[in-house]
Motif scaffolding. Structure first.
Motif, PDB file in Angstrom:
ATOM      1  N   ASP A 175      46.789  42.746  49.010  1.00  0.00           N
ATOM      2  CA  ASP A 175      47.014  43.550  47.808  1.00  0.00           C
ATOM      3  C   ASP A 175      46.326  43.000  46.560  1.00  0.00           C
ATOM      4  O   ASP A 175      46.651  43.407  45.448  1.00  0.00           O
ATOM      5  CB  ASP A 175      48.520  43.659  47.529  1.00  0.00           C
ATOM      6  N   TYR A 176      45.414  42.089  46.711  1.00  0.00           N
ATOM      7  CA  TYR A 176      44.817  41.426  45.555  1.00  0.00           C
ATOM      8  C   TYR A 176      44.228  42.402  44.546  1.00  0.00           C
ATOM      9  O   TYR A 176      44.487  42.307  43.333  1.00  0.00           O
ATOM     10  CB  TYR A 176      43.753  40.434  46.019  1.00  0.00           C
ATOM     11  N   TYR A 177      43.426  43.360  45.015  1.00  0.00           N
ATOM     12  CA  TYR A 177      42.785  44.284  44.084  1.00  0.00           C
ATOM     13  C   TYR A 177      43.816  45.067  43.268  1.00  0.00           C
ATOM     14  O   TYR A 177      43.570  45.432  42.123  1.00  0.00           O
ATOM     15  CB  TYR A 177      41.890  45.271  44.833  1.00  0.00           C
ATOM     16  N   LYS A 178      44.955  45.334  43.845  1.00  0.00           N
ATOM     17  CA  LYS A 178      45.993  46.115  43.167  1.00  0.00           C
ATOM     18  C   LYS A 178      46.661  45.333  42.037  1.00  0.00           C
ATOM     19  O   LYS A 178      47.350  45.909  41.195  1.00  0.00           O
ATOM     20  CB  LYS A 178      47.035  46.582  44.173  1.00  0.00           C
ATOM     21  N   THR A 179      46.475  44.025  42.034  1.00  0.00           N
ATOM     22  CA  THR A 179      47.102  43.194  41.003  1.00  0.00           C
ATOM     23  C   THR A 179      46.197  42.971  39.799  1.00  0.00           C
ATOM     24  O   THR A 179      46.642  42.433  38.781  1.00  0.00           O
ATOM     25  CB  THR A 179      47.486  41.822  41.577  1.00  0.00           C
TER      26      THR A 179
END
Length: 362
Positions: free
Chosen positions: A291-295
């Protein structure tokens, strides 16, 4: 895919990580904080190679781009697209070769993880309590090699084409009876993230960040799917080393290669970089988090990746990012040769289709 995944199969234990899906993550395990790498204490003999130069490296000017998926094949962990700025850097024009890695091992005496006996005490830390120890015949120097089944298989079961092969390592890519003697200009494979960090220190270079890698792979093109643009990899002239035919049992070899190809075989991208699509996956410095991009909030400047690791398929395994796809990528299974495609692996895992290239600051 990781060593832990293989051991899970060997001991016939079905644990949560082997069956998990992204939706289950909140009930499975907490995110894994970055653990110390064995390469944080590399002996002095691995100190910078004073002969390292910028030859066979291209200067990438740096700039701002939109990072993330560009087409319908993009996966959830490639979204949302977000603005990223990277500073200029030098990048190897091709993947590190067997010849280059041999120079490193000759100079330092370094032994890769695939050439060492696995440490059961370290492995069991990532397995459920009470997992039985595999037989000593399994806990021997080995690595993951590709084998083609003689019939179509379920593409959700990657164990159908990967084998834990005793004696396989960078010197013997397909097992103990194989050799790199006539493959000095092929990319080195079966190297773990820990292994390549040792090489980078010796060479006076470093691994690219995931953002640097994608910026470089795009070659100056804006929002295109591949390093060459948007034309499908199987349309027109041969553009990269990938799997043509029915994966994983039939390879038509239209590109001339069944597995890896010599570096610089196919045309470079707009920055003069070869094999930014296909041939072998390439390690990056970033820790992998699904989920990195979503953070990410707002524009990023020289991002280094997340502080924690999380892969819903193996939630208990600490992983780093790989990029670029390999000779096994096929549109029916893995379109990893897209510039935005992300893959991941545990830091101690080497595979027949995974290598690396380095970068260097100005």
């Amino acid at each position: 895919m990781s060593k832990i995944h293989i051991y899970c199969s060997i001991v016939a234990i079905v644990f949560a990580g082997c069956k998990s899906t992204p939706k289950e993550k909140s009930t499975i395990v907490e995110n894994i904080t970055e653990k110390p790498s064995c390469c944080e204490n590399i002996p002095d003999r691995f100190a910078t190679n004073k002969q390292a130069k910028n030859d066979e490296m291209a200067w990438i000017e740096g700039g701002t781009f939109s990072m993330g998926g560009d087409d319908t094949q993009a996966r959830d962990d490639e979204f949302p697209k977000h603005e990223v700025t990277v500073s200029g850097f030098y990048m190897d024009v091709h993947e590190v070769t067997n010849a280059q890695f041999l120079a490193f091992t000759d100079a330092t005496g370094y032994i890769t993880e695939a050439e060492r006996k696995p440490d059961w005490e370290e492995i069991k830390k990532q397995l459920p309590p009470g997992t039985p120890k595999p037989d000593d015949s399994v806990l021997a120097p080995a690595s993951l090699t590709f084998f083609a089944p003689n019939h179509p298989v379920n593409l959700n079961n990657n164990a159908a084409w990967w084998a834990w092969t005793l004696g396989a390592n960078w010197r013997h890519p397909q097992g103990p009876d194989s050799s790199i003697e006539k493959k000095m200009n092929f990319p080195v494979v079966h190297v773990s993230w820990n292994d390549v960090m040792a090489y980078c220190k010796w060479a006076g270079k470093r691994l690219p960040t995931e953002a640097e890698w994608e910026f470089a792979a795009r070659g100056g093109l804006i929002d295109k799917v591949y390093p060459w643009g948007n034309e499908n990899i199987d349309t027109g002239k041969i553009k990269a080393n990938s799997w043509q035919g029915q994966f994983p049992n039939i390879n038509d070899e239209k590109d001339g290669f069944y597995t890896a190809a010599p570096v610089k075989t196919f045309p470079p991208n707009g920055y003069g970089l070869y094999d930014m699509a296909g041939n072998v996956w390439e390690w990056c410095s970033d820790t992998y988090h699904y989920d990195y991009y979503k953070t990410i909030k707002g524009a990023s400047v020289n991002p280094k990746g997340p502080e924690t690791s999380y892969d819903p398929n193996e939630p208990g395994v600490f992983k780093k990012v790989t990029r670029g796809g390999s000779f096994l990528c096929n549109s029916a299974y893995c379109s990893g040769y897209r510039v935005a495609a992300r893959m991941k692996s545990s830091v101690d895992t080497g595979m027949e289709h995974t290598g690396f290239r380095c970068v260097k600051d100005k």
